[in-house]
Design a protein around this motif. Sequence first.
Motif, PDB file in Angstrom:
ATOM      1  N   MET A   1       0.836  -1.195   0.000  1.00 34.10           N
ATOM      2  CA  MET A   1       0.000   0.000   0.000  1.00 34.10           C
ATOM      3  C   MET A   1       0.875   1.249   0.000  1.00 34.10           C
ATOM      4  O   MET A   1       1.848   1.328   0.735  1.00 34.10           O
ATOM      5  CB  MET A   1      -0.908   0.015   1.231  1.00 34.10           C
ATOM      6  CG  MET A   1      -1.828   1.227   1.308  1.00 34.10           C
ATOM      7  SD  MET A   1      -2.831   1.229   2.810  1.00 34.10           S
ATOM      8  CE  MET A   1      -1.591   1.504   4.070  1.00 34.10           C
ATOM      9  N   SER A   2       0.537   2.196  -0.839  1.00 36.71           N
ATOM     10  CA  SER A   2       1.274   3.444  -0.903  1.00 36.71           C
ATOM     11  C   SER A   2       0.892   4.326   0.286  1.00 36.71           C
ATOM     12  O   SER A   2      -0.293   4.511   0.575  1.00 36.71           O
ATOM     13  CB  SER A   2       0.974   4.159  -2.218  1.00 36.71           C
ATOM     14  OG  SER A   2       1.621   5.398  -2.261  1.00 36.71           O
ATOM     15  N   ARG A   3       1.904   4.882   0.974  1.00 36.27           N
ATOM     16  CA  ARG A   3       1.649   5.753   2.118  1.00 36.27           C
ATOM     17  C   ARG A   3       2.267   7.127   1.868  1.00 36.27           C
ATOM     18  O   ARG A   3       3.389   7.235   1.360  1.00 36.27           O
ATOM     19  CB  ARG A   3       2.241   5.149   3.396  1.00 36.27           C
ATOM     20  CG  ARG A   3       1.539   3.887   3.866  1.00 36.27           C
ATOM     21  CD  ARG A   3       2.119   3.394   5.184  1.00 36.27           C
ATOM     22  NE  ARG A   3       3.494   2.964   5.027  1.00 36.27           N
ATOM     23  CZ  ARG A   3       3.861   1.710   4.790  1.00 36.27           C
ATOM     24  NH1 ARG A   3       2.937   0.761   4.684  1.00 36.27           N
ATOM     25  NH2 ARG A   3       5.130   1.397   4.662  1.00 36.27           N
ATOM     26  N   ARG A   4       1.553   8.142   2.253  1.00 41.75           N
ATOM     27  CA  ARG A   4       2.027   9.514   2.124  1.00 41.75           C
ATOM     28  C   ARG A   4       2.972   9.834   3.280  1.00 41.75           C
ATOM     29  O   ARG A   4       2.685   9.529   4.440  1.00 41.75           O
ATOM     30  CB  ARG A   4       0.826  10.470   2.135  1.00 41.75           C
ATOM     31  CG  ARG A   4       1.189  11.952   2.120  1.00 41.75           C
ATOM     32  CD  ARG A   4      -0.069  12.801   2.057  1.00 41.75           C
ATOM     33  NE  ARG A   4      -0.985  12.501   3.146  1.00 41.75           N
ATOM     34  CZ  ARG A   4      -0.932  13.100   4.339  1.00 41.75           C
ATOM     35  NH1 ARG A   4       0.004  14.011   4.595  1.00 41.75           N
ATOM     36  NH2 ARG A   4      -1.830  12.784   5.263  1.00 41.75           N
ATOM     37  N   GLU A   5       4.115  10.443   2.983  1.00 44.95           N
ATOM     38  CA  GLU A   5       5.067  10.814   4.020  1.00 44.95           C
ATOM     39  C   GLU A   5       4.624  12.077   4.741  1.00 44.95           C
ATOM     40  O   GLU A   5       4.231  13.057   4.109  1.00 44.95           O
ATOM     41  CB  GLU A   5       6.464  11.043   3.437  1.00 44.95           C
ATOM     42  CG  GLU A   5       7.254   9.796   3.171  1.00 44.95           C
ATOM     43  CD  GLU A   5       8.718  10.101   2.903  1.00 44.95           C
ATOM     44  OE1 GLU A   5       9.091  11.303   2.900  1.00 44.95           O
ATOM     45  OE2 GLU A   5       9.487   9.147   2.689  1.00 44.95           O
ATOM     46  N   ALA A  41      -3.392   6.358   5.479  1.00 42.67           N
ATOM     47  CA  ALA A  41      -2.301   5.834   4.653  1.00 42.67           C
ATOM     48  C   ALA A  41      -1.123   6.808   4.696  1.00 42.67           C
ATOM     49  O   ALA A  41      -0.774   7.458   3.711  1.00 42.67           O
ATOM     50  CB  ALA A  41      -2.774   5.610   3.227  1.00 42.67           C
ATOM     51  N   GLU A  43       2.917   7.687   6.687  1.00 44.33           N
ATOM     52  CA  GLU A  43       4.018   7.286   7.550  1.00 44.33           C
ATOM     53  C   GLU A  43       4.715   8.552   8.021  1.00 44.33           C
ATOM     54  O   GLU A  43       4.936   9.489   7.247  1.00 44.33           O
ATOM     55  CB  GLU A  43       4.983   6.336   6.869  1.00 44.33           C
ATOM     56  CG  GLU A  43       5.614   6.814   5.579  1.00 44.33           C
ATOM     57  CD  GLU A  43       6.503   5.740   4.968  1.00 44.33           C
ATOM     58  OE1 GLU A  43       7.590   6.105   4.486  1.00 44.33           O
ATOM     59  OE2 GLU A  43       6.111   4.556   4.966  1.00 44.33           O
ATOM     60  N   ARG A 122      11.085   6.068  10.538  1.00 39.74           N
ATOM     61  CA  ARG A 122       9.760   6.182   9.936  1.00 39.74           C
ATOM     62  C   ARG A 122       8.827   5.225  10.649  1.00 39.74           C
ATOM     63  O   ARG A 122       9.235   4.149  11.095  1.00 39.74           O
ATOM     64  CB  ARG A 122       9.796   5.942   8.431  1.00 39.74           C
ATOM     65  CG  ARG A 122      10.317   4.629   7.945  1.00 39.74           C
ATOM     66  CD  ARG A 122      10.365   4.579   6.404  1.00 39.74           C
ATOM     67  NE  ARG A 122      11.237   5.592   5.849  1.00 39.74           N
ATOM     68  CZ  ARG A 122      10.827   6.536   5.005  1.00 39.74           C
ATOM     69  NH1 ARG A 122       9.568   6.601   4.610  1.00 39.74           N
ATOM     70  NH2 ARG A 122      11.675   7.428   4.540  1.00 39.74           N
ATOM     71  N   TRP A 124       4.482   3.793  10.893  1.00 35.10           N
ATOM     72  CA  TRP A 124       3.145   3.747  10.315  1.00 35.10           C
ATOM     73  C   TRP A 124       2.316   2.691  11.045  1.00 35.10           C
ATOM     74  O   TRP A 124       2.852   1.850  11.766  1.00 35.10           O
ATOM     75  CB  TRP A 124       3.216   3.438   8.820  1.00 35.10           C
ATOM     76  CG  TRP A 124       3.767   2.078   8.486  1.00 35.10           C
ATOM     77  CD1 TRP A 124       3.079   0.914   8.308  1.00 35.10           C
ATOM     78  CD2 TRP A 124       5.158   1.746   8.286  1.00 35.10           C
ATOM     79  NE1 TRP A 124       3.928  -0.119   8.007  1.00 35.10           N
ATOM     80  CE2 TRP A 124       5.219   0.361   7.984  1.00 35.10           C
ATOM     81  CE3 TRP A 124       6.345   2.481   8.318  1.00 35.10           C
ATOM     82  CZ2 TRP A 124       6.417  -0.304   7.739  1.00 35.10           C
ATOM     83  CZ3 TRP A 124       7.544   1.823   8.079  1.00 35.10           C
ATOM     84  CH2 TRP A 124       7.569   0.454   7.790  1.00 35.10           C
ATOM     85  N   GLU A 126      -0.712  -0.422  10.686  1.00 30.39           N
ATOM     86  CA  GLU A 126      -1.240  -1.366   9.708  1.00 30.39           C
ATOM     87  C   GLU A 126      -2.019  -2.478  10.416  1.00 30.39           C
ATOM     88  O   GLU A 126      -2.007  -2.596  11.642  1.00 30.39           O
ATOM     89  CB  GLU A 126      -0.103  -1.966   8.876  1.00 30.39           C
ATOM     90  CG  GLU A 126       0.892  -2.793   9.671  1.00 30.39           C
ATOM     91  CD  GLU A 126       2.044  -3.325   8.822  1.00 30.39           C
ATOM     92  OE1 GLU A 126       2.387  -2.696   7.811  1.00 30.39           O
ATOM     93  OE2 GLU A 126       2.608  -4.384   9.207  1.00 30.39           O
TER      94      GLU A 126
END
Length: 291
Positions: A1-5, A41, A43, A122, A124, A126
């Motif tokens: 899954m693409s995550r926005r920084e 979505a 990190e 970093r 995130w 999940e």
Amino acid sequence: MSRREVRMDSVPALPRLYAEALAHQVRSKLTGSGGEQVLPAVEHVVSGVRPEVPRLEAYQALVGDTVRSTLPSVFVHGTVFPVAMSVLAARDFPLPLLGMVHLSNQVEHLRPIGVDETLDVRAWAEKLRDHHAGTAVDVVCEASIAGDVVWVGTSTYLAKGVWSGPKPERRGDREPFTAPRQTGAWRLGAGTGREYAAVLGDYNPIHLGALPARALGMKRQIAHGMFLAGKALAQTAPRAGGYHWDIVFEAPVLLPSTVAFGVTTTDALLSFEGWNAAKGRRHFRGAVRPL
């Protein structure tokens, strides 16, 4: 899954994050049932994190770890922990942070980390999922040095009494506990939580005193799970090379308390357990193995 920084200039202060989480919970309309829960979505990223030597020395003294120039794995966790908490304290995070229960940790400590090395971090969230006691979520934190990942920790938390749909049934009964050979005993005072918080900044109210702990559903203040992990690893983690370790928390350690502790060796695997000898109830279990 693409995550926005989401980039931050520095590691956030935990007391501020807890205050923000409290404000979000007061404003929230979350009732514990109904409604879709979706993880953001994103990190959170912080670069240039330097371990603090006085804090390291205080940590080593607190958990009884060896004084050395490489970082104990739980100290790494404590250093990067605020970045992970910033994900949970964000306004768009669907679960209430305060009162959340720490269930387990899985950590890959890939190589020794020097006290003079700089970490890029970093974090995130999940795997949001139902649990018979609420909703569980994994928070992953990754530390890199010059582009190479050196430490990855996955912490699993439980928001008790919060479900997105019908409450799931509990699957099976917990296996009866048989105490291993006891190799030590930890006598933990009422202020243990405050002592750990003073070193690593984790001022979650459930660890600080009886009144704030009761306000969040506890009988009285409890020991930090990572303090218990740190004491266990001080006796079991290898001093050279990388290693994997994990810990599962089964029952909170109410403070003050005495924790019986035992270590079992099987080939390259070190297993450990902590329990209440008077009640015959296990507090935690875990294992360490070299990579």
